[in-house]
Motif scaffolding. Structure first.
Motif, PDB file in Angstrom:
ATOM      1  N   GLN A  25      40.370  45.370  41.864  1.00 49.01           N
ATOM      2  CA  GLN A  25      41.509  45.052  41.005  1.00 49.01           C
ATOM      3  C   GLN A  25      41.450  43.597  40.556  1.00 49.01           C
ATOM      4  OE1 GLN A  25      44.887  46.240  43.383  1.00 49.01           O
ATOM      5  NE2 GLN A  25      44.782  48.351  42.669  1.00 49.01           N
ATOM      6  N   GLU A  26      40.903  42.746  41.389  1.00 47.28           N
ATOM      7  CA  GLU A  26      40.783  41.331  41.043  1.00 47.28           C
ATOM      8  C   GLU A  26      39.826  41.101  39.870  1.00 47.28           C
ATOM      9  OE1 GLU A  26      40.615  42.479  44.224  1.00 47.28           O
ATOM     10  OE2 GLU A  26      42.442  41.606  45.048  1.00 47.28           O
ATOM     11  N   ARG A  34      46.216  41.217  39.383  1.00 47.38           N
ATOM     12  CA  ARG A  34      45.941  42.288  40.334  1.00 47.38           C
ATOM     13  C   ARG A  34      47.192  43.123  40.580  1.00 47.38           C
ATOM     14  NH1 ARG A  34      47.165  43.964  44.783  1.00 47.38           N
ATOM     15  NH2 ARG A  34      48.343  42.127  45.369  1.00 47.38           N
ATOM     16  N   THR A  35      48.362  42.471  40.612  1.00 49.47           N
ATOM     17  CA  THR A  35      49.611  43.188  40.850  1.00 49.47           C
ATOM     18  C   THR A  35      49.878  44.215  39.755  1.00 49.47           C
ATOM     19  OG1 THR A  35      50.497  41.238  41.946  1.00 49.47           O
ATOM     20  CG2 THR A  35      52.082  42.895  41.259  1.00 49.47           C
ATOM     21  N   TYR A  36      49.610  43.840  38.491  1.00 46.95           N
ATOM     22  CA  TYR A  36      49.826  44.768  37.382  1.00 46.95           C
ATOM     23  C   TYR A  36      48.854  45.943  37.461  1.00 46.95           C
ATOM     24  CZ  TYR A  36      50.406  46.630  32.686  1.00 46.95           C
ATOM     25  OH  TYR A  36      50.624  47.463  31.618  1.00 46.95           O
ATOM     26  N   SER A  38      47.522  47.112  40.117  1.00 46.58           N
ATOM     27  CA  SER A  38      48.007  47.934  41.226  1.00 46.58           C
ATOM     28  C   SER A  38      49.182  48.799  40.785  1.00 46.58           C
ATOM     29  CB  SER A  38      48.421  47.029  42.392  1.00 46.58           C
ATOM     30  OG  SER A  38      48.946  47.808  43.447  1.00 46.58           O
ATOM     31  N   ARG A  39      50.098  48.219  40.016  1.00 45.71           N
ATOM     32  CA  ARG A  39      51.235  49.005  39.512  1.00 45.71           C
ATOM     33  C   ARG A  39      50.754  50.139  38.615  1.00 45.71           C
ATOM     34  NH1 ARG A  39      54.710  45.384  36.413  1.00 45.71           N
ATOM     35  NH2 ARG A  39      55.802  47.302  35.874  1.00 45.71           N
TER      36      ARG A  39
END
Length: 110
Positions: A25-26, A34-36, A38-39
């Motif tokens: 994801q990074e 990465r958070t987006y 993951s979402r």
């Protein structure tokens, strides 16, 4: 959407292609945090078309590949061929489709 279309599964398609390409994801840091990502992979967000294009560029696939897999259950070659064949038939059914010219709105009569 065609009545024979399945529910879209963008989250699964994104995750599957990312893993197949050996990306984390990074690795999407230039286009998304990465958070987006993951979402997106957990069905917590829906990407815009522009974001889908950016994600596909990181994945090194055509955006249509990612979208095609979004509407597949397993992504087998036979399933993909059935889906694309249906899309080809739908596009062929358009009698006067002209993507190369601006659509004009009919003038209202006063």
């Amino acid at each position: 959407m065609s009545p024979k279309a399945t529910a879209p599964k963008f989250a699964q398609a994104l995750r599957a292609v990312r893993i197949e390409r050996g990306l984390s994801q990074e690795d999407f840091y230039e286009v998304s945090g990465r958070t987006y990502v993951s979402r997106l992979e957990n069905d917590g967000a829906d990407p815009t078309l522009a974001k889908t294009v950016q994600l596909a560029q990181v994945l090194d696939v055509h955006p249509l590949t990612l979208l095609t897999l979004t509407f597949c259950n397993k992504g087998t070659p036979a399933e993909v061929e059935r889906l694309l064949s249906g899309v080809r038939d739908e596009i062929a059914s358009f009698d006067k489709l002209r993507l190369d010219m601006r659509q004009r709105r009919p003038r209202s009569v006063a």
